[in-house]
Design an enzyme around this catalytic site. Structure first.
Site, PDB file in Angstrom:
ATOM      1  N   VAL A  52       0.920  -1.244   0.059  1.00 48.95           N
ATOM      2  CA  VAL A  52      -0.182   0.085   0.060  1.00 48.95           C
ATOM      3  C   VAL A  52       0.821   1.292  -0.098  1.00 48.95           C
ATOM      4  O   VAL A  52       1.756   1.543   0.897  1.00 48.95           O
ATOM      5  CB  VAL A  52      -1.057   0.014   1.117  1.00 48.95           C
ATOM      6  N   GLU A 147      14.426 -14.847  24.137  1.00 50.62           N
ATOM      7  CA  GLU A 147      14.245 -16.262  23.512  1.00 50.62           C
ATOM      8  C   GLU A 147      15.407 -16.459  22.373  1.00 50.62           C
ATOM      9  O   GLU A 147      15.858 -17.528  22.412  1.00 50.62           O
ATOM     10  CB  GLU A 147      12.887 -15.921  22.817  1.00 50.62           C
ATOM     11  N   ASP A 285      -0.422  -3.131  16.373  1.00 47.56           N
ATOM     12  CA  ASP A 285       0.658  -2.385  16.383  1.00 47.56           C
ATOM     13  C   ASP A 285       1.035  -0.653  16.265  1.00 47.56           C
ATOM     14  O   ASP A 285       1.684   0.078  16.374  1.00 47.56           O
ATOM     15  CB  ASP A 285       2.209  -3.044  16.022  1.00 47.56           C
ATOM     16  N   ALA A 296       0.363  -9.256  20.273  1.00 50.86           N
ATOM     17  CA  ALA A 296      -0.332  -9.835  19.347  1.00 50.86           C
ATOM     18  C   ALA A 296      -1.721  -9.895  20.108  1.00 50.86           C
ATOM     19  O   ALA A 296      -2.623  -9.478  19.333  1.00 50.86           O
ATOM     20  CB  ALA A 296      -0.116 -11.643  19.201  1.00 50.86           C
TER      21      ALA A 296
HETATM   22  C1  LIG Z   1      10.098 -11.601  16.845  1.00 51.98           C
HETATM   23  C2  LIG Z   1       8.705 -11.008  17.493  1.00 51.98           C
HETATM   24  C3  LIG Z   1       8.208 -11.821  18.480  1.00 51.98           C
HETATM   25  C4  LIG Z   1       6.943 -11.399  19.092  1.00 51.98           C
HETATM   26  N1  LIG Z   1       6.670 -12.092  20.117  1.00 51.98           N
HETATM   27  C5  LIG Z   1       5.378 -11.680  20.733  1.00 51.98           C
HETATM   28  C6  LIG Z   1       4.766 -12.600  21.930  1.00 51.98           C
HETATM   29  O1  LIG Z   1       5.569 -13.776  22.116  1.00 51.98           O
HETATM   30  N2  LIG Z   1       3.483 -12.373  22.141  1.00 51.98           N
HETATM   31  C7  LIG Z   1       2.821 -11.186  21.673  1.00 51.98           C
HETATM   32  O2  LIG Z   1       1.783 -11.154  22.178  1.00 51.98           O
HETATM   33  N3  LIG Z   1       3.544 -10.564  20.685  1.00 51.98           N
HETATM   34  C8  LIG Z   1       4.544 -10.782  20.253  1.00 51.98           C
HETATM   35  N4  LIG Z   1       5.094  -9.801  19.037  1.00 51.98           N
HETATM   36  C9  LIG Z   1       4.294  -9.022  18.705  1.00 51.98           C
HETATM   37  C10 LIG Z   1       3.169  -9.349  17.775  1.00 51.98           C
HETATM   38  O3  LIG Z   1       3.547 -10.341  16.710  1.00 51.98           O
HETATM   39  C11 LIG Z   1       2.532  -7.950  17.183  1.00 51.98           C
HETATM   40  O4  LIG Z   1       1.986  -7.181  18.438  1.00 51.98           O
HETATM   41  C12 LIG Z   1       1.375  -8.300  16.296  1.00 51.98           C
HETATM   42  O5  LIG Z   1       2.003  -9.543  15.057  1.00 51.98           O
HETATM   43  C13 LIG Z   1       0.751  -7.037  15.682  1.00 51.98           C
HETATM   44  O6  LIG Z   1      -0.357  -7.406  14.857  1.00 51.98           O
HETATM   45  P1  LIG Z   1      -0.584  -6.577  13.733  1.00 51.98           P
HETATM   46  O7  LIG Z   1      -1.746  -7.018  13.044  1.00 51.98           O
HETATM   47  O8  LIG Z   1      -0.565  -5.049  14.062  1.00 51.98           O
HETATM   48  O9  LIG Z   1       0.706  -6.067  12.557  1.00 51.98           O
HETATM   49  P2  LIG Z   1       1.467  -7.527  11.977  1.00 51.98           P
HETATM   50  O10 LIG Z   1       1.177  -8.838  12.427  1.00 51.98           O
HETATM   51  O11 LIG Z   1       2.930  -7.040  11.745  1.00 51.98           O
HETATM   52  O12 LIG Z   1       0.904  -7.301  10.646  1.00 51.98           O
HETATM   53  C14 LIG Z   1       1.061  -6.321   9.655  1.00 51.98           C
HETATM   54  C15 LIG Z   1       0.775  -6.815   8.330  1.00 51.98           C
HETATM   55  O13 LIG Z   1       0.759  -5.724   7.263  1.00 51.98           O
HETATM   56  C16 LIG Z   1       1.730  -5.868   6.123  1.00 51.98           C
HETATM   57  N5  LIG Z   1       2.142  -4.645   5.556  1.00 51.98           N
HETATM   58  C17 LIG Z   1       2.939  -3.711   6.295  1.00 51.98           C
HETATM   59  N6  LIG Z   1       2.846  -2.686   5.550  1.00 51.98           N
HETATM   60  C18 LIG Z   1       2.198  -2.936   4.306  1.00 51.98           C
HETATM   61  C19 LIG Z   1       2.163  -2.153   3.488  1.00 51.98           C
HETATM   62  N7  LIG Z   1       2.518  -0.674   3.099  1.00 51.98           N
HETATM   63  N8  LIG Z   1       1.542  -2.731   2.170  1.00 51.98           N
HETATM   64  C20 LIG Z   1       0.951  -3.690   2.501  1.00 51.98           C
HETATM   65  N9  LIG Z   1       0.885  -4.490   3.625  1.00 51.98           N
HETATM   66  C21 LIG Z   1       1.765  -4.120   4.583  1.00 51.98           C
HETATM   67  C22 LIG Z   1       2.702  -6.731   6.637  1.00 51.98           C
HETATM   68  O14 LIG Z   1       3.085  -7.551   5.476  1.00 51.98           O
HETATM   69  C23 LIG Z   1       1.815  -7.903   7.628  1.00 51.98           C
HETATM   70  O15 LIG Z   1       1.265  -8.647   7.022  1.00 51.98           O
HETATM   71  C24 LIG Z   1       6.215 -10.297  18.479  1.00 51.98           C
HETATM   72  C25 LIG Z   1       6.710  -9.677  17.638  1.00 51.98           C
HETATM   73  C26 LIG Z   1       7.813 -10.189  17.002  1.00 51.98           C
HETATM   74  C27 LIG Z   1       8.604  -9.169  15.646  1.00 51.98           C
END
Ligand SMILES: Cc1cc2nc3c(=O)[nH]c(=O)nc-3n(C[C@H](O)[C@H](O)[C@H](O)COP(=O)(O)OP(=O)(O)OC[C@H]3O[C@@H](n4cnc5c(N)ncnc54)[C@H](O)[C@@H]3O)c2cc1C
Length: 407
Positions: A52, A147, A285, A296
């Protein structure tokens, strides 16, 4: 309703298990099923692959692109959930020497660098360089860093010890560095102290109160609060020091005339909608609301709430504020040891680890993935082996090669 999901990737990624992919326990398919396959039974949902690049709030249009193909998608209601990305706090050049753990690419690169370091140590004749290869530094002692460090320690001290003939992998040093005074600072002090004690027990050196000032191929320079600096020689560095909301947040905030918080997140209304744009929701996030953390469970619950708000608006119902139900926080330190905090209950050790296994398995998307994950966990946690040790030249050296060509 008709639903369109736009994502730059074709997979849905379960980030909490990325570190297991990076250390050879799980494969990418197990933690990243195809979005279209996840949604295959939802007939009113269409999936578009594309980055996007623009959100036109006035025209109600999203522009996305994949290679040279641009797609404009109109909307009535919009949920923006682009997540976060790793931040190097203004030192973006660090990424070349210390990849982070945020995507499949990152995890494959980190896996490549870790296993490659052991291979290089095996053939290296200079003991100084060999020691550099056998030193691993993880920057950031939050859940991801802890981890990661725990898993590298298990790899070196347990899984790989019978695999090499010249080097003693148990002599590898795993150093966990953080600027704060304790590990897992988001958890209670007692949980944090227990995690630190267990990390030391499995051979992780913990260096706290240190900031990274510089990084290069051979190591990194860290500096303490008094300005004293030292250079740590280590070929493999992994960055787990912080995340910042997707740049899409800044673009959206500018278009809507709203503020971003320090983490680049958008301050939303009580029902997760964008101020002045009740048809647009920002969740997960990217959302700044009531000081909720970027985890998450917040993402899942706020996403679900935004979807319900859209359905409610179709029936002309009044908006409802988002209420977060905190289900607890946990981090796995090593095989059979995790710390968990659920409400007032705190646990550390084997029980915490069983809880951790159960919760992560339940949140993993897809039945097949859960079965495959249980199988690979059995291989790793009962037998001590790692089923996913493939590394490729592209994964291991691709980013460095690209950066050097760019330079
Ligand atoms: C290594 C790691 C470990 C983690 N461990 C934990 C845990 O143990 N427990 C916990 O609760 N949380 C954990 N988290 C945090 C958790 O994963 C996030 O809070 C959660 O995934 C956020 O969800 P979201 O839908 O906001 O974003 P995301 O899951 O990051 O999804 C965002 C999506 O948007 C897409 N995207 C981004 N920008 C664009 C764009 N410009 N155009 C099109 N698509 C786009 C990406 O491809 C992705 O698919 C961890 C995070 C990481 C990185």
């Amino acid at each position: 309703v008709e639903v369109t999901v736009i994502d730059r990737h074709t997979h849905h990624l379960f980030q909490p298990l990325l570190y297991q992919m990076a250390t050879g326990i799980l494969s990418e398919g197990e933690i990243a099923p195809a979005i279209r396959d996840v949604l295959r039974h939802q007939a009113n949902t269409n999936v578009i692959m594309g980055e996007v690049t623009d959100i036109n709030l006035r025209a109600h249009e999203i522009t996305s692109s994949a290679l040279d193909c641009e797609v404009v998608t109109p909307y009535d209601s919009l949920i923006v959930a682009a997540g976060a990305e790793s931040t190097y706090f203004g030192n973006d050049s660090f990424v070349e020497f210390a990849p982070s753990l945020k995507s499949i690419d990152d995890a494959l690169e980190v896996r490549g660098r870790i296993f490659n370091a052991f291979e290089m140590a095996e053939i290296e004749t200079d003991p100084v360089i060999q020691a550099e290869y056998l030193t691993f530094v993880v920057v950031g002692a939050g859940a991801t860093g802890v981890e990661m460090a725990g898993q590298i320690a298990e790899l070196a001290h347990y899984t790989l010890r019978s695999n090499f003939r010249k080097i003693d992998t148990t002599s590898a040093r795993i150093i966990l560095v953080d600027g704060l005074p304790r590990v897992l600072s988001a958890l209670h002090e007692r949980s944090s102290a227990k995690a630190a004690a267990h990390l030391r027990h499995i051979g992780v050196e913990i260096e706290l109160g240190l900031m990274v000032r510089a990084i290069d191929d051979n190591g990194l320079e860290v500096v303490d609060a008094d300005g004293e600096s030292k250079y740590v020689r280590a070929r493999t560095k992994i960055w787990a020091a912080g995340v910042r909301a997707s740049p899409l947040g800044a673009q959206l905030a500018a278009a809507a005339g709203v503020e971003l918080d320090r983490g680049g997140r958008i301050a939303v209304e009580a029902n997760c909608s964008l101020p002045k744009y009740p048809e647009v929701f920002v969740v997960g996030d990217m959302m700044s609301l009531q000081g909720l953390p970027g985890v998450a469970e917040v993402a899942l619950q706020s996403g679900r709430h935004a979807a319900k708000e859209i359905v409610r608006s179709l029936h002309a119902h009044q908006p409802r504020p988002f209420r977060y139900h905190d289900l607890g926080t946990m981090a796995s330190v090593s095989k059979s040891y995790a710390v968990a905090e659920i409400g007032r209950v705190r646990t550390a050790g084997f029980v915490g680890w069983l809880l951790w296994l159960f919760v992560h398995l339940m949140f993993l998307t897809g039945f097949k993935n859960r079965v495959a994950t249980v199988f690979h966990w059995t291989i790793s946690f009962v037998g001590g082996g790692r089923a996913q040790r493939v590394i490729t030249t592209h994964q291991t050296h691709g980013r460095k090669a690209l950066r050097r060509i760019e330079k």
